[in-house]
Enzyme design. Structure first.
Site, PDB file in Angstrom:
ATOM      1  N   ASP A  20       0.427   8.028  11.627  1.00  0.00           N
ATOM      2  CA  ASP A  20      -0.358   6.841  11.964  1.00  0.00           C
ATOM      3  C   ASP A  20      -0.666   6.765  13.452  1.00  0.00           C
ATOM      4  OD1 ASP A  20       2.107   6.365  12.992  1.00  0.00           O
ATOM      5  OD2 ASP A  20       2.418   4.428  11.999  1.00  0.00           O
ATOM      6  N   THR A  57       0.509  12.362  17.542  1.00  0.00           N
ATOM      7  CA  THR A  57       1.045  13.293  16.534  1.00  0.00           C
ATOM      8  C   THR A  57      -0.066  14.167  15.981  1.00  0.00           C
ATOM      9  OG1 THR A  57       2.809  11.756  15.931  1.00  0.00           O
ATOM     10  CG2 THR A  57       2.233  13.436  14.302  1.00  0.00           C
ATOM     11  N   CYS A 106      -9.651  24.819  21.192  1.00  0.00           N
ATOM     12  CA  CYS A 106     -10.144  25.947  20.388  1.00  0.00           C
ATOM     13  C   CYS A 106     -11.351  26.643  20.993  1.00  0.00           C
ATOM     14  CB  CYS A 106     -10.482  25.473  18.973  1.00  0.00           C
ATOM     15  SG  CYS A 106     -12.005  24.504  18.870  1.00  0.00           S
ATOM     16  N   ARG A 166       0.808  -1.234   0.000  1.00  0.00           N
ATOM     17  CA  ARG A 166       0.000   0.000   0.000  1.00  0.00           C
ATOM     18  C   ARG A 166       0.836   1.276   0.000  1.00  0.00           C
ATOM     19  NH1 ARG A 166       0.510  -2.318   4.574  1.00  0.00           N
ATOM     20  NH2 ARG A 166       1.106  -1.134   6.405  1.00  0.00           N
ATOM     21  N   MET A 179      -2.392   8.914  17.076  1.00  0.00           N
ATOM     22  CA  MET A 179      -3.206  10.032  17.571  1.00  0.00           C
ATOM     23  C   MET A 179      -2.379  11.113  18.268  1.00  0.00           C
ATOM     24  SD  MET A 179      -6.297  10.515  16.953  1.00  0.00           S
ATOM     25  CE  MET A 179      -7.379  11.872  17.246  1.00  0.00           C
ATOM     26  N   CYS A 182      -3.224  -0.162  12.984  1.00  0.00           N
ATOM     27  CA  CYS A 182      -2.997  -1.144  11.913  1.00  0.00           C
ATOM     28  C   CYS A 182      -2.300  -2.407  12.411  1.00  0.00           C
ATOM     29  CB  CYS A 182      -2.154  -0.509  10.812  1.00  0.00           C
ATOM     30  SG  CYS A 182      -2.920   0.932  10.075  1.00  0.00           S
TER      31      CYS A 182
HETATM   32 ZN   LIG Z   1     -11.729  22.271  19.325  1.00  0.00          ZN
END
Ligand SMILES: [Zn+2]
Length: 270
Positions: free
Chosen positions: A149, A153, A264, A92, A151, A205
């Site tokens: 691959d 990061t 945010c 892949r 979370m 994976c």
């Molecule tokens: Zn947010």
């Protein structure tokens, strides 16, 4: 950190002096199928030549994403990955061949892409970027494509892009589950607004396997979304797209800002 630059074999237009120069005959031929599109005049091609994109992760998502972004003529690509090519990657991770086994992915991908498009500049960053390095690169590019691959990061990229008010694209996949997203901080919403619905299936994976065509689909989608960001009809909102394997389609949901989001939210000082 080592940066390796693969110098194009032909003349390129990556500096201010060249920025206004028209396409040469070879470039015109190279990009001719896009230049035939009604909304893709030479001026648009020249504008793409001025764009700089950071791709984090050169695996199953990064390979197809980078291939089409490079082929479209985005002028400078920064490819970051600290991993080496393994045999289980080849089905892949389409930029790699048997002879690349054991080579750093960013370097092998940069070499392959430079063969694909000699008119652009490609820089390989053969390390896992820490937060400070990521922050510097994010500040220096026009668009960030997260093809990592894991979370942690993705969450660091999410926070840094929120702090710097930079739009970014990302995707994740495991098994037959896949997600892609555009986060536009100016429009509100971020990856953390999804809370417990954050788009990365547990296990990843290594435990759950991965349906190879799915990462190809997601990578191409990221490339198309990136090119759309550089057009006049770029979406002005944040969204998540969810892959439905049974119907082979993606459903798009607008990402609404959570006022209590720690990254945010309206009450958060970032
Ligand atoms: Zn947010």
């Amino acid at each position: 950190m080592t940066h390796l630059t693969f110098e194009p074999r032909f003349a390129t237009a990556n500096n201010a002096e060249d920025s206004q120069s028209p396409l040469c005959d070879q470039q015109f031929l190279y990009y001719s199928r896009h230049l035939l599109l009604p909304d893709w005049p030479e001026q648009h091609q020249l504008q793409l030549r001025q764009k700089k994109v950071l791709i984090v992760g050169m695996g199953g998502l990064g390979c197809p994403a980078a291939t089409y972004v490079a082929g479209a003529g985005v002028g400078c690509l920064l490819l970051a990955d600290g991993d080496n090519v393994e045999l289980s990657n080849l089905p892949r991770q389409t930029l790699f061949r048997q002879q690349d086994l054991g080579q750093n992915k960013a370097q092998a991908a940069a070499a392959a892409l430079q063969q694909l498009n000699p008119f652009i500049r490609i820089e390989a960053i053969p390390t896992m970027l820490d937060e400070a390095q990521l922050s510097r690169h994010i500040a220096a590019v026009d668009l960030i494509i997260d093809c990592s691959d894991n979370m942690p990061t993705k969450l660091i990229i999410n926070r840094l892009c929120q702090q710097q008010q930079r739009s970014w694209l990302g995707a994740s996949a495991s098994g037959y589950q896949g997600y892609s997203w555009l986060i536009n901080p100016a429009a509100g919403g971020c990856l953390c607004c999804l809370g417990h619905q954050q788009p990365l299936p547990p296990g990843g994976c290594l435990q759950q396997g991965i349906y190879a065509p799915l990462v190809g689909l997601l990578g191409l989608q990221l490339a198309s979304m990136a090119l759309q960001q550089f057009s006049t009809n770029a979406p002005r909102y944040s969204f998540v797209q969810i892959y439905q394997h049974q119907w082979q389609q993606f459903n798009r949901c607008q990402l609404l800002a959570d006022p209590d989001c720690v990254i945010c939210g309206a009450t958060t000082n970032v």
